[in-house]
Design an enzyme around this catalytic site. Structure first.
Site, mmCIF file in Angstrom:
data_model
loop_
_atom_site.group_PDB
_atom_site.id
_atom_site.type_symbol
_atom_site.label_atom_id
_atom_site.label_comp_id
_atom_site.label_asym_id
_atom_site.label_seq_id
_atom_site.Cartn_x
_atom_site.Cartn_y
_atom_site.Cartn_z
ATOM 1 N N ASN A 7 -76.139 7.665 -12.535
ATOM 2 C CA ASN A 7 -74.888 7.878 -13.264
ATOM 3 C C ASN A 7 -75.136 9.048 -14.211
ATOM 4 O O ASN A 7 -75.632 8.870 -15.326
ATOM 5 C CB ASN A 7 -74.558 6.577 -14.022
ATOM 6 C CG ASN A 7 -73.238 6.647 -14.742
ATOM 7 O OD1 ASN A 7 -72.593 7.692 -14.784
ATOM 8 N ND2 ASN A 7 -72.835 5.534 -15.331
ATOM 9 N N ARG A 87 -72.403 7.678 -9.263
ATOM 10 C CA ARG A 87 -71.088 7.433 -9.830
ATOM 11 C C ARG A 87 -70.375 8.781 -9.969
ATOM 12 O O ARG A 87 -70.909 9.732 -10.522
ATOM 13 C CB ARG A 87 -71.233 6.829 -11.219
ATOM 14 C CG ARG A 87 -69.901 6.561 -11.823
ATOM 15 C CD ARG A 87 -69.963 6.550 -13.306
ATOM 16 N NE ARG A 87 -68.839 5.819 -13.813
ATOM 17 C CZ ARG A 87 -68.816 5.240 -14.972
ATOM 18 N NH1 ARG A 87 -69.860 5.281 -15.739
ATOM 19 N NH2 ARG A 87 -67.735 4.628 -15.371
ATOM 20 N N HIS A 176 -62.419 3.796 -15.003
ATOM 21 C CA HIS A 176 -63.127 2.521 -15.224
ATOM 22 C C HIS A 176 -62.935 1.557 -14.051
ATOM 23 O O HIS A 176 -63.121 0.346 -14.210
ATOM 24 C CB HIS A 176 -62.622 1.793 -16.500
ATOM 25 C CG HIS A 176 -63.092 2.408 -17.781
ATOM 26 N ND1 HIS A 176 -62.347 2.350 -18.935
ATOM 27 C CD2 HIS A 176 -64.231 3.077 -18.093
ATOM 28 C CE1 HIS A 176 -62.996 2.961 -19.903
ATOM 29 N NE2 HIS A 176 -64.138 3.409 -19.427
ATOM 30 N N ARG A 237 -61.212 9.074 -28.605
ATOM 31 C CA ARG A 237 -60.002 9.572 -27.925
ATOM 32 C C ARG A 237 -58.768 8.867 -28.471
ATOM 33 O O ARG A 237 -58.811 7.673 -28.767
ATOM 34 C CB ARG A 237 -60.089 9.321 -26.420
ATOM 35 C CG ARG A 237 -60.991 10.295 -25.709
ATOM 36 C CD ARG A 237 -61.188 9.919 -24.264
ATOM 37 N NE ARG A 237 -62.571 9.555 -24.028
ATOM 38 C CZ ARG A 237 -63.000 8.872 -22.977
ATOM 39 N NH1 ARG A 237 -62.164 8.483 -22.042
ATOM 40 N NH2 ARG A 237 -64.267 8.565 -22.838
ATOM 41 N N GLU A 380 -71.779 -1.844 -14.187
ATOM 42 C CA GLU A 380 -71.258 -0.794 -13.297
ATOM 43 C C GLU A 380 -72.305 -0.345 -12.287
ATOM 44 O O GLU A 380 -71.980 -0.063 -11.136
ATOM 45 C CB GLU A 380 -70.750 0.384 -14.144
ATOM 46 C CG GLU A 380 -69.456 0.028 -14.858
ATOM 47 C CD GLU A 380 -69.107 0.963 -16.003
ATOM 48 O OE1 GLU A 380 -69.848 0.969 -16.999
ATOM 49 O OE2 GLU A 380 -68.103 1.671 -15.899
#
Ligand code: ADP
Length: 402
Positions: A7, A87, A176, A237, A380
């Site tokens: 990742n 990923r 996600h 964010r 993940e």
């Protein structure tokens, strides 16, 4: 099968090695602050304690060499792996499921860079380095957008001129997806029902944050859109904003569109309101009476609650509300505030169960309310590895089964 998951981000690379069919994690780690004065390598071999190394790493190639050294440390070489799984944040409309990397797919991935300039270049660099180091090993890309491929057009499209979509691919993609899909499957196991019979609201609350409405096992709406900026308030964010703010600010200040975009990505959210993007700091500040931190927490929870209500309305009936991600898994106060007074939606948190500190997946609702509230630890890397194994065993011909 042995799958090494990579990742790769802009200044860090997370990795994990899994053995299938047992899904046992043989090794996991992260190389962080690559290119900075001081880099760090955290790693864990099987269930042994987490180790930390201080290093000086100038570029991602050096970070990759560290990962290969780690394989040697556990007496494995690249030639003993079955695949490397990467990923990739943005798969656009092209990639709906895991994909084998070859020159054609790599070229297609490069074409998607304008859609995710902050994420995809680092993901692609990781893939290119992996190909260089292990040219004969299968490389598979797994996409964060793929789970949301099922969004119906009336949810995926923005009400803006048609050619903005047709020529520039402006639509909602959602992110996600790897995490939402993983925790949804874990919820199904916990509820002892097939995923395709479940309606779920999944809340992934980490540094980035998104909500996902899952109908009969399939993502039908999610809070992130064209980029991971839309939706919930996040660490740095802003989430949902009025788009007129952009032209207004460029006219009223010296800020360029690039400046504004950087601020909206890296200096907004919790950080902008409370001065920290770490929810643990926010709680410490609130304890000391800091009003900005209190405001930030209220704003953060309010938006989550608003999305829970919206997704409840579109799903009609909800089997479980899932909290995941660093904040979702650990912050009992936040879970309590987001679910406060939602009894009319069949959601009611049991205070004692909610406050119990545990790293296990658990139910935290009052049993006599229909909607389960679950805390589920996301993984993940394991999901990327599992999708890769499924893809390779199906030989890439069939779509995945829910
Ligand atoms: P990422 O999205 O980068 O994978 P994580 O899912 O690990 O991040 O979430 C990171 C965030 O989780 C941190 O910024 C921190 O705010 C939050 N967090 C971690 N532990 C706790 C805790 N015990 N209580 C509240 N928030 C926490």
């Amino acid at each position: 099968m042995k799958i090494l998951v990579i990742n790769a981000g802009s200044s860090s690379i997370k990795y994990a090695l899994f053995k299938f069919p047992s899904k046992k994690c043989l090794l996991k780690g992260s190389v962080e602050k690559i290119g900075e004065k001081q880099s760090y390598h955290y790693y864990q071999v099987k269930n042994k304690p987490l180790e930390k190394q201080k290093l000086k790493l100038e570029n991602p190639t050096q970070a990759f060499k560290i990962i290969i050294e780690m394989l040697k440390k556990i007496k494995l070489s690249l030639s003993q792996l079955d695949a490397m799984a990467h990923r990739v944040v943005h798969g656009g409309e092209y990639f709906q499921q895991p994909t084998i990397i070859n020159p054609k797919t790599l070229e297609q991935l490069r074409k998607l860079i304008p859609l995710a300039p902050l994420h995809n270049p680092a993901n692609i660099l990781g893939i290119e380095m992996a190909i260089k180091l292990a040219p004969t090993l299968k490389q598979v890309a797994v996409f964060d957008t793929a789970f949301h491929y099922s969004l119906p057009p009336y949810i995926a499209r923005y009400p803006i001129p048609d050619n903005w979509y047709k020529q520039h691919n402006i639509r909602r993609y959602g992110f996600h997806g790897i995490s939402h899909f993983y925790v949804a499957k874990q919820a199904a196991k916990r509820l002892n029902k097939p995923l395709k019979k479940l309606n779920l609201i999944s809340l992934h609350l980490g540094n980035g944050a998104s909500a996902c409405a899952i109908q009969q096992g399939v993502s039908i709406d999610t809070s992130m859109g064209f980029t991971p900026q839309e939706g919930l308030m996040m660490g740095t964010r802003g989430g949902d904003l009025d788009s007129s703010i952009y032209p207004y600010l460029t006219e009223k200040t010296h800020l360029s569109i690039n400046d504004i975009n950087r601020i909206l990505n890296h200096e907004s959210g919790l950080k902008a309101i409370a001065g920290s993007n770490d929810m643990r700091d926010i709680h410490q500040l609130i304890k000391k009476g800091d009003k900005k931190a209190k405001l930030a927490f209220e704003m953060y929870c309010y938006r989550i609650k608003k999305y829970i209500g919206a997704y409840y309305a579109i799903l009609g009936q909800v089997d479980a509300l899932i909290f995941t991600g660093g904040i979702g898994e650990n912050d009992a106060k936040l879970r309590d505030k987001c679910c406060y007074h939602l009894e009319h939606l069949n959601i009611s948190i049991h205070p004692k169960k909610n406050q119990t500190i545990s790293s296990e997946n658990r139910s935290i609702h009052h049993n006599h309310y229909k909607t389960a509230v679950l805390v589920i630890k996301t993984d993940e890397e394991l999901e990327i590895a599992s999708q890769t194994v499924e893809f390779l065993s199906l030989n890439g011909k069939n779509r995945r089964e829910y």
